[in-house]
Design a protein around this motif. Structure first.
Motif, PDB file in Angstrom:
ATOM      1  N   SER A 135      46.712 -23.244 159.461  1.00  0.00           N
ATOM      2  CA  SER A 135      47.656 -22.166 160.075  1.00  0.00           C
ATOM      3  C   SER A 135      48.060 -22.736 161.647  1.00  0.00           C
ATOM      4  O   SER A 135      47.166 -23.356 162.186  1.00  0.00           O
ATOM      5  N   TYR A 138      45.309 -19.540 166.406  1.00  0.00           N
ATOM      6  CA  TYR A 138      45.257 -18.106 167.054  1.00  0.00           C
ATOM      7  C   TYR A 138      43.977 -17.917 167.457  1.00  0.00           C
ATOM      8  O   TYR A 138      42.982 -18.588 167.067  1.00  0.00           O
ATOM      9  N   THR A 183      45.446 -10.285 163.342  1.00  0.00           N
ATOM     10  CA  THR A 183      45.551 -11.473 162.500  1.00  0.00           C
ATOM     11  C   THR A 183      46.035 -11.029 161.087  1.00  0.00           C
ATOM     12  O   THR A 183      46.185 -11.788 159.996  1.00  0.00           O
ATOM     13  N   ASP A 185      48.982 -10.430 158.330  1.00  0.00           N
ATOM     14  CA  ASP A 185      50.402 -10.688 157.903  1.00  0.00           C
ATOM     15  C   ASP A 185      51.166  -9.854 157.519  1.00  0.00           C
ATOM     16  O   ASP A 185      50.696  -8.528 157.536  1.00  0.00           O
ATOM     17  N   SER A 186      52.322  -9.804 157.405  1.00  0.00           N
ATOM     18  CA  SER A 186      53.275  -8.852 157.103  1.00  0.00           C
ATOM     19  C   SER A 186      52.909  -8.214 155.848  1.00  0.00           C
ATOM     20  O   SER A 186      53.450  -6.924 155.497  1.00  0.00           O
ATOM     21  N   ASN A 187      52.144  -8.975 154.754  1.00  0.00           N
ATOM     22  CA  ASN A 187      51.854  -8.084 153.506  1.00  0.00           C
ATOM     23  C   ASN A 187      50.705  -7.113 153.563  1.00  0.00           C
ATOM     24  O   ASN A 187      50.291  -6.704 152.575  1.00  0.00           O
ATOM     25  N   TRP A 189      47.456  -8.606 154.640  1.00  0.00           N
ATOM     26  CA  TRP A 189      46.352  -9.605 154.287  1.00  0.00           C
ATOM     27  C   TRP A 189      45.711  -9.986 155.693  1.00  0.00           C
ATOM     28  O   TRP A 189      46.548 -10.345 156.541  1.00  0.00           O
ATOM     29  N   MET A 190      44.406  -9.985 155.636  1.00  0.00           N
ATOM     30  CA  MET A 190      43.627 -10.544 156.645  1.00  0.00           C
ATOM     31  C   MET A 190      42.738 -11.688 155.863  1.00  0.00           C
ATOM     32  O   MET A 190      42.155 -11.057 154.912  1.00  0.00           O
ATOM     33  N   PRO A 213      45.881 -16.234 150.049  1.00  0.00           N
ATOM     34  CA  PRO A 213      46.501 -14.772 150.362  1.00  0.00           C
ATOM     35  C   PRO A 213      46.359 -13.673 149.510  1.00  0.00           C
ATOM     36  O   PRO A 213      47.217 -12.887 149.517  1.00  0.00           O
ATOM     37  N   TYR A 271      48.516  -0.137 160.768  1.00  0.00           N
ATOM     38  CA  TYR A 271      47.895  -1.324 160.002  1.00  0.00           C
ATOM     39  C   TYR A 271      47.011  -0.841 158.754  1.00  0.00           C
ATOM     40  O   TYR A 271      46.773  -1.666 157.799  1.00  0.00           O
TER      41      TYR A 271
END
Length: 546
Positions: A135, A138, A183, A185-187, A189-190, A213, A271
């Motif tokens: 990735s 981050y 951390t 994502d747009s879906n 998921w962490m 994912p 979130y």
């Protein structure tokens, strides 16, 4: 290259080395190594001073300064947890202080790239041909379960850590929660395990390095969010900050403590909603058709293998003997129902989904013959040979293993206080031949065929995090509510709390360690140590802060 530092100061019996920063823009040494040769017991002081000497600390004064700092810590600790007020002695308070100190000492700042699969992991028996890529780098601000053995962030563990930390420093806890949410994502998921950088990956077996994912993990990080919401509710403030401003309840720039807390909560609500959406989409069970809502089909942990469901957090807890896409997991459905309830609370909207979830949870997972909540899977009907259509030869069958998984609806407060299901669950908890021990509640029934077998990780040993959830639910949901099981809940709570405190304290006195888990037969600490992650929940158990 390290070389002897010329300006070594007064360090009798020692040599001081420094790293030469030649070639770097910043001049001078900024990393020192002290070598000391000692015999017997010893102590030494490390004193930091400003280069311009504006803030000096004399060696003679260091003991007095350290003593004052300890007193300040002790005073703040007592005001936060009130352990002496509850009757605990010096030795027990010392244990609790050390637990909190070690938890705080395990906070770390991590930066690097993680290995993430480009697509979901294939189901059982299919070869994984997805490509794992690093990735973008981050950062993560997180609390580690064990600095020497698990020096990285774990999503499943973090929520329990924050239950303790927020009682000490709510702002610090909030920063960690925000870091985890950053951390996402747009879906929604962490990554459940944060293995950032080459050094971190060097400590993790290759087969566990890649994050997928479609892999979920128990959303315990929402416990702290729920606690914030309950704190506001107790103060009688449930409106959003914008609504309050528009109503003229407060002037902009004049936000009081309640307003600030509401503002923090509002910033986290998106979130929590996105996380629920991720679970509903990625962990949905098989449906008869696309128009069927996920709740009608139940939910299934992705990432199952024959012997492990690592994504559930309860790694080797027994599930269906043969993994299949037809499985449905009761603990996962419980988490979805919990998130549904929390999201309704945060949005201050009427809850239209929770009742449906609770009905389906009972319909899918409650076994009337065994009087317990169970996983389910697909099995072959007894009259399979008499059927003309092979597709009709399969049916849902229960997979029942009394233990932590079967307790989850009660652990998350989803079982009504007056339900006879609660009575059966409490009977199971206090039965010595099932889950009860004098050291805590074991993870799997003593009567189960898998008790103590295989890796024996979640197949009998006592875990403090689940025992905390048992106490928390009894205290919050059942002891103070009139009903047929109120007194039974109170008795179990009192005895279990005493047993846990007594055993963790005894093991701490014996070894000076907090342990990953405790043996159900003799109470001895075992596995990883020091383990000052969720085992430090013993502080909240002592303080009765749930």
């Amino acid at each position: 290259m390290a070389k002897h530092a010329q300006d070594s100061g007064h360090l009798p019996g020692s040599l001081l080395f420094g790293l030469d920063n030649a070639g770097l823009r910043k001049k001078g040494t900024n990393l020192f190594f002290a070598q000391m040769i000692v015999h017997g017991e010893f102590a030494f002081d490390v004193i930091y001073e400003c280069a311009d000497k504006t803030s000096r600390i004399d060696i003679e004064a260091i003991d007095a300064i350290a003593s004052n700092r300890r007193k300040e810590f002790d005073t703040r600790f007592e005001s936060s947890f009130n352990l002496r007020e509850k009757g605990f002695g010096d030795a027990q308070v010392e244990m609790a202080r050390n637990a909190l100190s070690s938890l705080i000492g395990g906070i770390g700042y991590f930066h690097g790239s993680g290995l993430v699969s480009s697509s979901p992991k294939p189901e059982y028996g299919h070869e994984d041909s997805s490509e794992a890529k690093l990735s973008e780098p981050y950062s993560l601000f997180a609390t580690t379960p064990s600095r020497p053995f698990f020096p990285r962030g774990f999503l499943w563990d973090e929520g329990f850590h924050q239950l303790v930390l927020r009682q000490w420093d709510s702002d610090l806890s909030l920063e960690i929660i925000r870091s985890w949410f950053s951390t996402m994502d747009s879906n929604g998921w962490m990554a459940r395990e944060q293995i950032l950088g080459d050094e971190a990956r060097s400590k993790v077996p290759r087969e566990f390095q890649v994050q997928y994912p479609d892999f979920a993990n128990p959303p315990t990080i929402l416990f702290a969010v729920e606690a914030m919401a309950e704190q506001l509710l107790a103060r009688g403030m449930t409106r959003s900050v914008d609504d309050a401003l528009q109503a003229g309840a407060m002037e902009e720039g004049m936000c009081d403590e309640q307003c600030l807390l509401q503002s923090k909560l509002d910033s986290l609500a998106p979130y929590t909603s996105r996380l629920l959406g991720f679970f509903q989409k990625s962990q949905a069970g098989d449906k008869a058709d696309d128009s069927m809502p996920p709740s009608k089909a139940g939910y299934r942990w992705r990432g199952r293998t024959e012997n492990h469901t690592l994504t559930s957090g309860l790694d080797d807890y027994p599930r269906a003997s043969v993994p299949s896409t037809g499985e449905l997991h009761v603990d996962l459905y419980s988490w979805v129902a919990y998130m549904t309830r929390l999201n309704a609370e945060l949005s201050s909207k009427e809850d239209t989904e929770l009742e449906s979830h609770l009905e389906m949870l009972d319909k899918i997972h409650w076994n009337e013959q065994e009087n317990m909540y169970c996983d389910v899977t697909m099995g072959i009907r007894e009259d399979y040979d008499e059927l003309e259509d092979e597709d009709e030869g399969l049916e849902r069958v229960f997979v029942c293993h009394r233990g932590y998984v079967s307790l989850f609806p009660m652990l998350l407060g989803l079982v009504p206080p007056g339900s006879d299901k609660l009575g059966h669950i409490l009977d199971m908890i206090e039965d010595p031949e099932e889950l009860w021990t004098e050291f805590g509640i074991r993870s799997l029934s003593k009567r189960d065929e898998f008790y103590g077998q295989g890796e024996n990780y979640w197949r009998g040993p006592i875990w403090i995090n689940i025992n905390y959830l048992i106490l928390s639910s009894l205290h919050r949901n059942y002891m103070g509510v009139e009903g047929p099981y109120q007194e039974q809940a109170r008795i179990i709570y009192t005895r279990l709390r005493e047993n846990l405190i007594s055993n963790v304290f005894a093991q701490y006195q014996s070894s000076r360690f907090f342990w990953e888990q405790y043996n159900p037969e003799d109470g001895n600490g075992q596995r990883t140590h020091p383990f000052t992650g969720w085992t430090t929940l013993i502080v909240l158990i002592m303080a009765e802060k749930y």
